[in-house]
Design an enzyme around this catalytic site. Structure first.
Site, PDB file in Angstrom:
ATOM      1  N   TYR A 161      54.774  38.727  38.492  1.00 28.73           N
ATOM      2  CA  TYR A 161      53.382  38.668  38.369  1.00 28.73           C
ATOM      3  C   TYR A 161      53.103  36.976  37.900  1.00 28.73           C
ATOM      4  O   TYR A 161      52.202  36.577  38.715  1.00 28.73           O
ATOM      5  CB  TYR A 161      52.666  39.530  37.668  1.00 28.73           C
ATOM      6  CG  TYR A 161      51.249  39.228  37.361  1.00 28.73           C
ATOM      7  CD1 TYR A 161      50.103  39.323  38.207  1.00 28.73           C
ATOM      8  CD2 TYR A 161      50.856  38.500  36.167  1.00 28.73           C
ATOM      9  CE1 TYR A 161      48.951  39.110  37.966  1.00 28.73           C
ATOM     10  CE2 TYR A 161      49.512  38.312  35.999  1.00 28.73           C
ATOM     11  CZ  TYR A 161      48.578  38.573  37.027  1.00 28.73           C
ATOM     12  OH  TYR A 161      47.243  38.146  36.777  1.00 28.73           O
ATOM     13  N   LYS A 165      51.363  34.040  40.570  1.00 30.97           N
ATOM     14  CA  LYS A 165      50.338  33.261  39.952  1.00 30.97           C
ATOM     15  C   LYS A 165      50.653  31.743  39.892  1.00 30.97           C
ATOM     16  O   LYS A 165      49.838  30.777  40.078  1.00 30.97           O
ATOM     17  CB  LYS A 165      49.750  33.673  38.787  1.00 30.97           C
ATOM     18  CG  LYS A 165      49.152  35.126  39.083  1.00 30.97           C
ATOM     19  CD  LYS A 165      47.881  35.241  39.777  1.00 30.97           C
ATOM     20  CE  LYS A 165      47.029  36.608  39.852  1.00 30.97           C
ATOM     21  NZ  LYS A 165      46.034  36.635  40.846  1.00 30.97           N
TER      22      LYS A 165
HETATM   23  N1  NAP Z   1      42.174  40.939  33.129  1.00 33.39           N
HETATM   24  C1  NAP Z   1      43.077  40.047  33.018  1.00 33.39           C
HETATM   25  O1  NAP Z   1      43.373  39.761  31.533  1.00 33.39           O
HETATM   26  C2  NAP Z   1      43.427  38.792  33.724  1.00 33.39           C
HETATM   27  C3  NAP Z   1      43.924  37.647  33.152  1.00 33.39           C
HETATM   28  C4  NAP Z   1      44.669  36.726  34.243  1.00 33.39           C
HETATM   29  C5  NAP Z   1      44.200  36.814  35.449  1.00 33.39           C
HETATM   30  N2  NAP Z   1      43.674  37.960  36.180  1.00 33.39           N
HETATM   31  C6  NAP Z   1      43.414  38.037  37.574  1.00 33.39           C
HETATM   32  O2  NAP Z   1      42.004  38.027  37.716  1.00 33.39           O
HETATM   33  C7  NAP Z   1      41.799  38.806  39.002  1.00 33.39           C
HETATM   34  C8  NAP Z   1      40.830  39.985  38.907  1.00 33.39           C
HETATM   35  O3  NAP Z   1      41.697  41.112  38.167  1.00 33.39           O
HETATM   36  P1  NAP Z   1      40.718  41.821  37.082  1.00 33.39           P
HETATM   37  O4  NAP Z   1      40.904  41.782  35.682  1.00 33.39           O
HETATM   38  O5  NAP Z   1      39.284  42.191  37.404  1.00 33.39           O
HETATM   39  O6  NAP Z   1      41.374  43.306  37.573  1.00 33.39           O
HETATM   40  P2  NAP Z   1      40.725  44.647  38.028  1.00 33.39           P
HETATM   41  O7  NAP Z   1      39.319  45.071  36.991  1.00 33.39           O
HETATM   42  O8  NAP Z   1      41.788  45.609  37.805  1.00 33.39           O
HETATM   43  O9  NAP Z   1      40.016  44.342  39.497  1.00 33.39           O
HETATM   44  C9  NAP Z   1      40.756  44.296  40.509  1.00 33.39           C
HETATM   45  C10 NAP Z   1      40.039  44.248  41.608  1.00 33.39           C
HETATM   46  O10 NAP Z   1      40.866  43.974  42.852  1.00 33.39           O
HETATM   47  C11 NAP Z   1      40.578  45.062  43.672  1.00 33.39           C
HETATM   48  N3  NAP Z   1      41.758  45.471  44.394  1.00 33.39           N
HETATM   49  C12 NAP Z   1      42.947  45.803  43.523  1.00 33.39           C
HETATM   50  N4  NAP Z   1      43.916  46.121  44.539  1.00 33.39           N
HETATM   51  C13 NAP Z   1      43.707  45.664  45.841  1.00 33.39           C
HETATM   52  C14 NAP Z   1      44.132  45.898  47.007  1.00 33.39           C
HETATM   53  N5  NAP Z   1      45.230  46.408  47.464  1.00 33.39           N
HETATM   54  N6  NAP Z   1      43.346  45.522  48.117  1.00 33.39           N
HETATM   55  C15 NAP Z   1      42.039  45.085  48.102  1.00 33.39           C
HETATM   56  N7  NAP Z   1      41.438  45.021  46.729  1.00 33.39           N
HETATM   57  C16 NAP Z   1      42.198  45.098  45.665  1.00 33.39           C
HETATM   58  C17 NAP Z   1      40.072  46.168  42.914  1.00 33.39           C
HETATM   59  O11 NAP Z   1      39.473  47.114  43.578  1.00 33.39           O
HETATM   60  P3  NAP Z   1      39.978  48.406  44.462  1.00 33.39           P
HETATM   61  O12 NAP Z   1      40.948  49.129  43.443  1.00 33.39           O
HETATM   62  O13 NAP Z   1      38.976  49.258  44.742  1.00 33.39           O
HETATM   63  O14 NAP Z   1      40.951  48.065  45.709  1.00 33.39           O
HETATM   64  C18 NAP Z   1      39.086  45.510  41.900  1.00 33.39           C
HETATM   65  O15 NAP Z   1      38.074  45.230  42.666  1.00 33.39           O
HETATM   66  C19 NAP Z   1      43.218  39.309  39.446  1.00 33.39           C
HETATM   67  O16 NAP Z   1      43.770  38.192  40.400  1.00 33.39           O
HETATM   68  C20 NAP Z   1      44.048  39.088  38.198  1.00 33.39           C
HETATM   69  O17 NAP Z   1      45.308  38.879  38.429  1.00 33.39           O
HETATM   70  C21 NAP Z   1      43.361  38.833  35.177  1.00 33.39           C
END
Ligand code: NAP
Length: 270
Positions: A161, A165
């Site tokens: 992961y 990134k």
């Molecule tokens: N939360 C953290 O601590 C954190 C930290 C650093 C970076 N990030 C990054 O921030 C971004 C958003 O993450 P988040 O924290 O908001 O996570 P999240 O709440 O799990 O949301 C992920 C989103 O991506 C969509 N998604 C997942 N798999 C998909 C697929 N196969 N095709 C299309 N859409 C898909 C999901 O919708 P569906 O399930 O309906 O498809 C959901 O809308 C990601 O790139 C993550 O790596 C998160």
């Protein structure tokens, strides 16, 4: 046409991937608050339609939805075909959809590992490629790439992961220079946020990590402010900025060992 420092093409729409949950919802609301019509995508149509209803009601901007599974090889071409059929021609692309695999590397299922790399790397690259060309032809645009604090250091127990990134960070910083001035590219690196990410990725934050959590709405504002200010890259939050800086100045193997030690007890063999 001047692009830097202005929120231009106000009438152009913004395509947000991963717009059904977490940071994507916050990014969509923030863009709508700034007056942009929206194009929302994720896998779940009901969740997207619910989001679209809420955004139209709160912000009064047009919203269209186009479900797609971007972890499949045909996901991006299906999304582009669906958006073309709806005459959507976004001038802003927010590449936010992503998930992690937080466990020992040898325990990753190859299927999940490939799906993660397809979503975090290949789909993000293909969408960026398609819209960079279209935005240039249309006179300009903006692309936000969502990376992670994990992009800035080796990340044992989320090694693939973190590497995915690191690719996003490197791609975005290079394209920031290469695609200017027509297309502005910015990389947003969030630290920990309480979203669906933990469940989707098996992440088990410790108390110290939880204390650094920023609200997705705060991270969205930081990312979009940086995008419209023409910045190459932004790490959200002071504690995360400090961690990213340590990732640059400390030896990378030392950093990896420290992170492994502090996370290792939460990911015992078994
Ligand atoms: N939360 C953290 O601590 C954190 C930290 C650093 C970076 N990030 C990054 O921030 C971004 C958003 O993450 P988040 O924290 O908001 O996570 P999240 O709440 O799990 O949301 C992920 C989103 O991506 C969509 N998604 C997942 N798999 C998909 C697929 N196969 N095709 C299309 N859409 C898909 C999901 O919708 P569906 O399930 O309906 O498809 C959901 O809308 C990601 O790139 C993550 O790596 C998160």
């Amino acid at each position: 046409m001047r692009l830097r420092g202005v929120e231009y093409m106000q009438s152009g729409s913004a395509l947000v991937t991963g717009a059904s949950g977490g940071l994507g919802v916050a990014l969509a609301h923030d863009l709508a608050r700034r007056g942009y019509p929206l194009v929302l995508t994720a896998r779940s149509r009901p969740a997207l339609e619910d989001m679209a209803r809420r955004i139209r009601k709160s912000h009064g901007v047009p919203v269209i939805v186009q479900p797609a599974d971007l972890s499949t090889p045909s996901g991006v071409s299906e999304l582009l075909a669906g958006l073309d059929a709806q005459d959507a021609r976004p001038s802003i692309l927010v590449n936010n959809a992503g998930f992690g695999l937080n466990e020992r590397f040898q325990k990753h299922s190859l299927e999940r590992l490939e799906a993660m790399l397809q979503l975090n790397i290949l789909a993000l690259t293909a969408l960026t490629h398609a819209y960079a060309q279209r935005m240039k032809a249309d006179g300009g645009g903006h692309i936000l790439l969502v990376a992670s604090l994990a992009a800035h250091m080796p990340a044992p127990l989320m090694a693939a992961y973190g590497a995915s990134k690191a690719y996003v960070l490197s791609l975005g910083e290079a394209l920031h220079v290469e695609l200017a001035p027509e297309v502005g590219v910015t990389v947003l690196s969030p630290g920990y946020m309480e979203t669906g990410f933990d469940e989707a990725s098996g992440f088990r934050p410790n108390a110290a990590t939880k204390r650094t959590a920023l609200a997705p709405s705060t991270v969205a504002r930081i990312g979009l402010d940086a995008l419209f200010a023409g910045k190459a890259s932004v790490v959200a939050g002071n504690a995360n900025k400090l961690a990213a800086m340590l990732g640059r100045i400390l030896p990378r193997t030392f950093m990896a060992r420290q992170l492994y030690k502090s996370a290792g007890e939460r990911y015992q063999e078994g």
